[in-house]
Scaffold this motif. Structure first.
Motif, PDB file in Angstrom:
ATOM      1  N   UNK A 237       0.859  -1.185   0.000  1.00 49.14           N
ATOM      2  CA  UNK A 237       0.000   0.000   0.000  1.00 49.14           C
ATOM      3  C   UNK A 237       0.892   1.230   0.000  1.00 49.14           C
ATOM      4  N   UNK A 238       1.145   1.789  -1.193  1.00 49.87           N
ATOM      5  CA  UNK A 238       2.118   2.871  -1.298  1.00 49.87           C
ATOM      6  C   UNK A 238       1.662   3.928  -2.292  1.00 49.87           C
ATOM      7  N   UNK A 239       1.932   5.174  -1.954  1.00 47.22           N
ATOM      8  CA  UNK A 239       1.746   6.326  -2.842  1.00 47.22           C
ATOM      9  C   UNK A 239       3.096   7.034  -2.922  1.00 47.22           C
ATOM     10  N   UNK A 240       3.460   7.458  -4.131  1.00 44.94           N
ATOM     11  CA  UNK A 240       4.744   8.149  -4.279  1.00 44.94           C
ATOM     12  C   UNK A 240       4.533   9.505  -4.931  1.00 44.94           C
ATOM     13  N   UNK A 241       5.057  10.535  -4.302  1.00 39.75           N
ATOM     14  CA  UNK A 241       4.960  11.901  -4.818  1.00 39.75           C
ATOM     15  C   UNK A 241       6.362  12.384  -5.153  1.00 39.75           C
ATOM     16  N   UNK A 242       6.572  12.745  -6.406  1.00 34.53           N
ATOM     17  CA  UNK A 242       7.869  13.230  -6.873  1.00 34.53           C
ATOM     18  C   UNK A 242       7.782  14.734  -7.092  1.00 34.53           C
ATOM     19  N   UNK A 243       8.685  15.470  -6.464  1.00 35.66           N
ATOM     20  CA  UNK A 243       8.682  16.925  -6.539  1.00 35.66           C
ATOM     21  C   UNK A 243       9.851  17.384  -7.412  1.00 35.66           C
ATOM     22  N   UNK A 244       9.594  17.838  -8.639  1.00 38.67           N
ATOM     23  CA  UNK A 244      10.686  18.266  -9.528  1.00 38.67           C
ATOM     24  C   UNK A 244      11.359  19.533  -9.012  1.00 38.67           C
TER      25      UNK A 244
END
Length: 273
Positions: A237-244
Motif C-alpha cells: 500500500x504505497x503512494x509516491x509523490x515526486x517533486x521536480x
C-alpha cells in the motif's frame, strides 16, 4: 521524557489535531522539523534521538534501541496508534518501526529516504562534489582537520548547502540554528549497522507491511531516487509523490507541495475530521 532504559529524551508537541510522530535525519543530528507545516487538523510530535540535540548523550546506538525509543515516545504521549513521518535516516527509522510494530502505526510518511540497498553512495558522492564545485575544497579541508565548534558548524552548513537547489546557504544556516554538537559515534555505529542488513531481507519484510505509506521525493536530491524503487515495489500500500526541482529537505524548498501531499494522504488513512 524518560525512556524505558532511563535515557532522558527531549520531546515537543506543536499544533492541534491528529498526531504525527516525527523522526529526524542523521544519525547523530537533532530535530529540524520546526518549520514543517502538515496542515490544519494535525499536530507534530517532535523529539531528539538519544545522544544528540537536547537529549541525553548516552547510548547504546543500535537500531533496536532507536526503534524502542520511537515506541517510548509514542507511549509517553499516550497514543495507541500514530502516523509516523521520517526524513532521510529518520525515514528508514520510521519504516523499521512500522515493520516492528505495524499495529501501532496508522500511516507512514517516508521523506527523502535512501531506500533499502547500499549501492547509492558512490553516485551521491559524485553529485555532492559536483554541486559544491569550488566550495568542495574547503569542505575537504575541514573534514581532514581537528575542528573546534565554529569549524564544526561551518562544515555542516557547507555540507547541507548542497542539499538544496536554491538558497542553499540560507536554508543550511536555518538547519544549523540552534546548533548542537553532532554525535559522530551514533552516526558511525548506526550507519554501519544499516549496511549489515541485506536488501533482499528488507524487501521481503516490506512485502507483508500493510501500513499505508507515502514516499515523498525531491527529484533534485543528490541521493539518487532510484535507490527507493525497490521499496516502492515491495510495499503493498504505497503512494509516491515526486517533486521536480526540489532537493533533500523538501519542506524547506517546497512547503506548499509537501503540506498538500501529506495532508491529502493522511486524510485518507488517519481521518482527523
Amino acid at each position: 521524557m524518560i525512556s524505558d532504559d532511563g535515557c532522558e529524551l527531549w520531546t515537543s508537541t506543536t499544533g492541534r489535531g491528529e498526531p504525527i510522530l516525527c523522526c529526524h535525519g542523521g544519525p547523530g543530528l537533532w530535530d529540524m522539523f520546526g518549520t514543517l507545516d502538515p496542515g490544519p487538523g494535525f499536530r507534530l510530535i517532535r523529539w531528539d534521538q538519544r545522544g544528540a540535540g537536547r537529549s541525553a548523550p548516552r547510548g547504546p546506538y543500535t537500531i533496536e534501541r532507536m526503534v524502542a525509543d520511537v515506541d517510548a515516545v509514542r507511549e509517553w504521549h499516550g497514543l495507541d496508534r500514530v502516523a509516523v513521518l521520517g526524513h532521510s535516516w529518520g525515514a528508514h527509522l520510521g519504516l523499521l518501526y512500522a515493520l516492528a510494530h505495524p499495529e501501532r502505526v496508522s500511516a507512514l510518511v517516508y521523506v527523502s529516504g535512501v531506500g533499502l540497498g547500499h549501492d547509492w553512495h558512490e553516485e551521491f558522492k559524485r553529485k555532492f562534489e559536483r554541486v559544491l564545485g569550488e566550495r568542495h575544497r574547503r569542505w575537504a579541508e575541514l573534514r581532514a582537520m581537528d575542528r573546534d565548534e565554529p569549524e564544526e558548524r561551518e562544515l555542516a552548513v557547507l555540507q547541507w548547502t548542497a542539499d538544496f537547489v536554491a538558497d542553499g546557504g540560507r536554508h543550511a544556516e536555518a538547519m544549523a540554528t540552534p546548533w548542537f554538537p553532532i554525535n559522530y559515534e551514533a552516526n558511525a555505529a548506526l550507519g554501519e549497522e544499516m549496511r549489515t542488513v541485506p536488501e533482499p531481507e528488507l524487501v521481503e519484510a516490506c512485502r507483508s507491511l500493510r501500513v499505508p505509506t507515502l514516499i515523498v521525493d525531491g527529484m533534485a536530491d543528490n541521493r539518487p531516487r532510484w535507490a527507493v524503487d525497490s521499496l516502492e515495489r515491495a510495499l503493498p500500500s504505497v503512494t509516491r509523490v515526486r517533486l521536480p526541482g526540489v532537493g533533500h529537505v523538501p519542506w524547506l524548498e517546497a512547503p506548499d507541495a509537501v503540506r498538500g501531499a501529506v495532508t491529502d494522504f493522511l486524510e485518507q488513512y488517519v481521518r482527523p475530521w
